[in-house]
Design a protein around this motif. Structure first.
Motif, mmCIF file in Angstrom:
data_model
loop_
_atom_site.group_PDB
_atom_site.id
_atom_site.type_symbol
_atom_site.label_atom_id
_atom_site.label_comp_id
_atom_site.label_asym_id
_atom_site.label_seq_id
_atom_site.Cartn_x
_atom_site.Cartn_y
_atom_site.Cartn_z
ATOM 1 N N UNK A 61 0.645 -1.329 -0.062
ATOM 2 C CA UNK A 61 0.034 -0.028 0.007
ATOM 3 C C UNK A 61 0.862 1.204 0.013
ATOM 4 N N UNK A 62 1.931 1.123 0.790
ATOM 5 C CA UNK A 62 2.904 2.538 0.835
ATOM 6 C C UNK A 62 3.677 2.469 -0.503
ATOM 7 N N UNK A 63 3.901 1.350 -1.181
ATOM 8 C CA UNK A 63 4.857 1.255 -2.402
ATOM 9 C C UNK A 63 3.822 1.897 -3.318
ATOM 10 N N UNK A 64 2.540 1.563 -3.678
ATOM 11 C CA UNK A 64 1.616 1.876 -4.815
ATOM 12 C C UNK A 64 1.328 3.266 -4.575
ATOM 13 N N UNK A 65 1.482 4.146 -3.405
ATOM 14 C CA UNK A 65 1.344 5.710 -3.507
ATOM 15 C C UNK A 65 2.376 6.357 -4.514
ATOM 16 N N UNK A 66 3.485 5.919 -4.721
ATOM 17 C CA UNK A 66 4.432 6.470 -5.486
ATOM 18 C C UNK A 66 4.909 5.547 -6.865
ATOM 19 N N UNK A 67 4.253 4.417 -6.942
ATOM 20 C CA UNK A 67 4.541 3.584 -7.765
ATOM 21 C C UNK A 67 3.451 2.734 -8.092
ATOM 22 N N UNK A 68 2.560 3.088 -9.386
ATOM 23 C CA UNK A 68 1.593 2.727 -9.706
ATOM 24 C C UNK A 68 1.554 1.161 -10.415
ATOM 25 N N UNK A 69 2.789 0.660 -10.701
ATOM 26 C CA UNK A 69 3.068 -0.600 -11.072
ATOM 27 C C UNK A 69 3.408 -1.697 -10.042
ATOM 28 N N UNK A 70 2.576 -1.603 -9.051
ATOM 29 C CA UNK A 70 2.874 -2.553 -7.933
ATOM 30 C C UNK A 70 1.241 -3.184 -7.714
ATOM 31 N N UNK A 87 -8.038 -2.822 -3.876
ATOM 32 C CA UNK A 87 -8.325 -3.787 -4.917
ATOM 33 C C UNK A 87 -7.211 -4.515 -5.358
ATOM 34 N N UNK A 88 -6.205 -3.739 -6.057
ATOM 35 C CA UNK A 88 -4.887 -4.333 -6.616
ATOM 36 C C UNK A 88 -4.188 -5.017 -5.754
ATOM 37 N N UNK A 89 -4.267 -4.712 -4.302
ATOM 38 C CA UNK A 89 -3.271 -5.239 -3.699
ATOM 39 C C UNK A 89 -3.866 -6.593 -2.686
ATOM 40 N N UNK A 90 -5.015 -6.995 -3.003
ATOM 41 C CA UNK A 90 -5.671 -7.882 -2.362
ATOM 42 C C UNK A 90 -6.645 -8.648 -3.639
ATOM 43 N N UNK A 91 -5.792 -8.887 -4.709
ATOM 44 C CA UNK A 91 -6.246 -9.640 -5.797
ATOM 45 C C UNK A 91 -6.091 -11.075 -5.288
#
Length: 239
Positions: free
Chosen positions: A164-173, A223-227
């Motif tokens: 979740x923290x990575x996704x804030x600055x890196x959408x490709x997570x 959603x994209x982190x609990x697929x």
């Protein structure tokens, strides 16, 4: 094109599976970190199958896959060794357990374009009350995290918080959950290997991702982190 400089200090890679640079052109490299407790190797988990499937699927297109046997505490040095051997090719760092943490931490090397962390063992700092694991090194990389929901050794919520923290600055997570599976990902090992292959071929060799991976990367959190990783994933991707 390979380099002839001395091997990176403190790094030992296993024999290449897939393309090996001897009579074949290497277009990308995957370096797989196993789970360790100091110098002792722990359960191999899905590592062997992942290496075998990556070599089978990507070898004909120039993918070299190495087990990292030693990295002397610096996971980025493994990427440096890949550059020494193969020159300017994209490198994916992949790992399981403590190796998953090593892959995440080594992502800052300039040659690394992608990371796969399977059931990563994150430090206590990833707990709500601790200091979080850094994620700045993941910027600009394509990142896949896979975790069993019944993991009793590496808490799955820790990898969710990191993602979740990575996704804030890196959408490709993206992050996939393997429902009812434990730390070794034993019950869905075939699906985990197929997901890893699908992600790596897209990230390293420029292949086309499957719909679940594309959707997970595009979906906003959570959603994209609990697929959920569907049972039978990969069976419809061949042929």
């Amino acid at each position: 094109m390979t380099h002839d400089a001395s091997p990176a200090r403190g790094v030992r890679l296993g024999r290449a599976a897939g393309a090996d640079g001897l009579g074949s052109t290497v277009s990308g490299a995957v370096l797989v970190f196993p789970s360790r407790s100091g110098p002792v190797l722990l359960s191999p988990g899905p590592v062997r199958r992942v290496i075998r499937e990556l070599a089978r699927a990507g070898g004909p297109d120039g993918l070299a896959v190495h087990l990292v046997q030693e990295a002397d505490g610096d996971p980025g040095a493994a990427a440096e060794e890949a550059v020494r051997r193969y020159g300017d090719v994209p490198v994916c760092l992949a790992g399981y357990g403590t190796g998953g943490l090593a892959a995440l931490r080594g992502a800052g090397h300039a040659a690394v374009n992608s990371v796969v962390a399977l059931a990563p063992c994150l430090p206590d700092g990833e707990a709500p009350s601790g200091s979080p694991e850094p994620v700045n090194q993941l910027a600009g990389r394509q990142v896949l995290i896979v975790h069993g929901t019944n993991d009793g050794r590496a808490h799955p919520e820790s990898s969710f918080r990191l993602a979740a923290r990575a996704k804030k600055t890196n959408r490709s997570t993206c992050r996939f959950e393997v429902h009812s599976d434990g730390h070794r990902l034993r019950e869905h090992r075939a699906e985990v290997a197929a997901l890893t292959v699908d992600f790596v071929l897209g990230a390293v060799l420029g292949g086309r991702w499957s719909r679940p991976v594309t959707d997970a990367l595009a979906a906003p959190p959570p959603l994209g982190l609990r697929m959920p990783l569907a049972a039978g994933f990969g069976r419809s991707l061949r042929g």
